[in-house]
Write a protein that holds these residues in place. Sequence first.
Motif, PDB file in Angstrom:
ATOM      1  N   VAL A   1       8.452  16.175   1.493  1.00  0.00           N
ATOM      2  CA  VAL A   1       7.952  14.847   1.160  1.00  0.00           C
ATOM      3  C   VAL A   1       6.511  14.899   0.655  1.00  0.00           C
ATOM      4  O   VAL A   1       5.733  15.797   0.974  1.00  0.00           O
ATOM      5  N   LEU A   2       6.191  13.888  -0.142  1.00  0.00           N
ATOM      6  CA  LEU A   2       4.816  13.568  -0.481  1.00  0.00           C
ATOM      7  C   LEU A   2       4.304  12.581   0.552  1.00  0.00           C
ATOM      8  O   LEU A   2       4.956  11.562   0.825  1.00  0.00           O
ATOM      9  N   ALA A   3       3.171  12.877   1.164  1.00  0.00           N
ATOM     10  CA  ALA A   3       2.528  11.940   2.088  1.00  0.00           C
ATOM     11  C   ALA A   3       1.506  11.137   1.292  1.00  0.00           C
ATOM     12  O   ALA A   3       0.521  11.674   0.793  1.00  0.00           O
ATOM     13  N   SER A   4       1.747   9.839   1.158  1.00  0.00           N
ATOM     14  CA  SER A   4       0.866   8.974   0.379  1.00  0.00           C
ATOM     15  C   SER A   4      -0.468   8.776   1.083  1.00  0.00           C
ATOM     16  O   SER A   4      -0.557   8.790   2.315  1.00  0.00           O
ATOM     17  N   CYS A   5      -1.505   8.529   0.278  1.00  0.00           N
ATOM     18  CA  CYS A   5      -2.812   8.230   0.868  1.00  0.00           C
ATOM     19  C   CYS A   5      -2.837   6.854   1.522  1.00  0.00           C
ATOM     20  O   CYS A   5      -3.734   6.564   2.318  1.00  0.00           O
ATOM     21  N   ILE A   6      -1.847   6.006   1.201  1.00  0.00           N
ATOM     22  CA  ILE A   6      -1.774   4.652   1.749  1.00  0.00           C
ATOM     23  C   ILE A   6      -0.554   4.529   2.656  1.00  0.00           C
ATOM     24  O   ILE A   6       0.547   4.930   2.280  1.00  0.00           O
ATOM     25  N   SER A   7      -0.771   3.983   3.831  1.00  0.00           N
ATOM     26  CA  SER A   7       0.314   3.715   4.771  1.00  0.00           C
ATOM     27  C   SER A   7       0.625   2.220   4.738  1.00  0.00           C
ATOM     28  O   SER A   7      -0.266   1.393   4.547  1.00  0.00           O
ATOM     29  N   ALA A   8       1.900   1.866   4.941  1.00  0.00           N
ATOM     30  CA  ALA A   8       2.303   0.468   4.805  1.00  0.00           C
ATOM     31  C   ALA A   8       3.241   0.063   5.930  1.00  0.00           C
ATOM     32  O   ALA A   8       4.261   0.715   6.157  1.00  0.00           O
ATOM     33  N   CYS A   9       2.888  -1.029   6.618  1.00  0.00           N
ATOM     34  CA  CYS A   9       3.779  -1.526   7.673  1.00  0.00           C
ATOM     35  C   CYS A   9       5.035  -2.154   7.080  1.00  0.00           C
ATOM     36  O   CYS A   9       6.091  -2.162   7.700  1.00  0.00           O
TER      37      CYS A   9
ATOM     38  N   GLY B   1       3.232  -6.286  -2.152  1.00  0.00           N
ATOM     39  CA  GLY B   1       3.008  -4.990  -2.788  1.00  0.00           C
ATOM     40  C   GLY B   1       1.578  -4.525  -2.737  1.00  0.00           C
ATOM     41  O   GLY B   1       1.231  -3.506  -3.348  1.00  0.00           O
ATOM     42  N   SER B   2       0.720  -5.240  -1.999  1.00  0.00           N
ATOM     43  CA  SER B   2      -0.689  -4.851  -1.859  1.00  0.00           C
ATOM     44  C   SER B   2      -0.848  -4.004  -0.596  1.00  0.00           C
ATOM     45  O   SER B   2      -1.524  -4.386   0.363  1.00  0.00           O
ATOM     46  N   TYR B   3      -0.223  -2.835  -0.612  1.00  0.00           N
ATOM     47  CA  TYR B   3      -0.154  -2.006   0.592  1.00  0.00           C
ATOM     48  C   TYR B   3      -1.520  -1.534   1.071  1.00  0.00           C
ATOM     49  O   TYR B   3      -1.719  -1.310   2.263  1.00  0.00           O
ATOM     50  N   GLY B   4      -2.459  -1.389   0.147  1.00  0.00           N
ATOM     51  CA  GLY B   4      -3.794  -0.949   0.540  1.00  0.00           C
ATOM     52  C   GLY B   4      -4.506  -1.937   1.446  1.00  0.00           C
ATOM     53  O   GLY B   4      -5.440  -1.568   2.156  1.00  0.00           O
ATOM     54  N   GLN B   5      -4.058  -3.197   1.436  1.00  0.00           N
ATOM     55  CA  GLN B   5      -4.670  -4.233   2.271  1.00  0.00           C
ATOM     56  C   GLN B   5      -3.823  -4.560   3.498  1.00  0.00           C
ATOM     57  O   GLN B   5      -4.005  -5.600   4.123  1.00  0.00           O
ATOM     58  N   CYS B   6      -2.913  -3.668   3.851  1.00  0.00           N
ATOM     59  CA  CYS B   6      -1.982  -3.899   4.960  1.00  0.00           C
ATOM     60  C   CYS B   6      -2.704  -4.416   6.212  1.00  0.00           C
ATOM     61  O   CYS B   6      -3.739  -3.874   6.629  1.00  0.00           O
TER      62      CYS B   6
END
Length: 345
Positions: free
Chosen positions: A82-90, A99-104
């Motif tokens: 897998v690629l581990a993204s720099c952004i995590s999303a609940c 779709g604004s996962y960076g502001q989760c």
Amino acid sequence: MRALVYGGPGQRSWTEIPDPRIQDPRDAVIRVDAVTICGTDLHILGGDVPEVTPGRVLGHEAVGTVVEVGAGVSGLAVDDRVLASCISACGVCRFCREGSYGQCLGGGGWILGHTVDGVQAQYARIPFADLSTYKLPSSVPNESAVLLADILPTSYEVGVLNGRVGPGDTVVVVGAGPIGLAAILGSRLYSPAHIIAIDKAESRLQAAKLFGADTTVMADQDPAAVVRSLTGGLGADVVMEAVGTPATFELCTSLVRPGGRVANIGVHGKPATLHLEDLWIRNVTITTGLVDTYSTPKLLDMLVAGQLDTGHMVTHRFALDDIMRAYDVFSRPAQTGALKVVLSR
């Protein structure tokens, strides 16, 4: 296991720490197979990101193999690559639903190597694993895939898309490090008339030409005059800031034409002056942003299809245990010519 641990501004160590474990049913643990260093990590070490506290494992860009999954993870299995993204999303808060996962708001956003331990380690815990990882096809090597963790989606979303690059535009990219080079690469997808790269290191300007810049300018050689000469005196349609200093941001606002767009990508640790006395009358749009990584699947498809040529991006390769030396090389690009360094198990 061993990990790169932040000890405060200017302090880092490759040291022994406990192995990560599942803390939430939505977690997964990966064996880190490839990892890279980001300019943001240098900003952290420079004291620009005070939310990062001593003892934190750094790093937010990795490719790995799943070794454990929590009971709430449904889309991953042990041994998945897998690629581990720099952004995590609940995935359930208001911003994630947009779709604004960076502001989760549900515990995600940019947390790896920031508010929770990151991936510059032999193993790493990945929160919200179903939504924060991407299975990788066997045709994509680790070295190419790891560039999708941060720099490619960041430059594409926060630079190219926020800046609304379009056919025939004149685009200026201030800073020809990895983020700036990825912004040049992404801009080329939209057929601009000119791409101008500005930097203070000749080696990075040469790299900018490989990625598609038509014109390169040393930072001390009057970039404004060059931009005016190529635009009939108007200025650039789109200017992207890819460094993160007051001087480079203020330069960007001086290069944009009336009605143009300034897209700030760089990480800033100090205030910059916004010259509204000049800008208020010029209809200039200024955007900022943290990447959301909604574009990662599309970029992965383009990488598989050969539409993103990232072959010149990685200039230095190290074993994971050589990460201290890798930091030394990456932090001195003018001397070493480093663009992106990749460390592999």
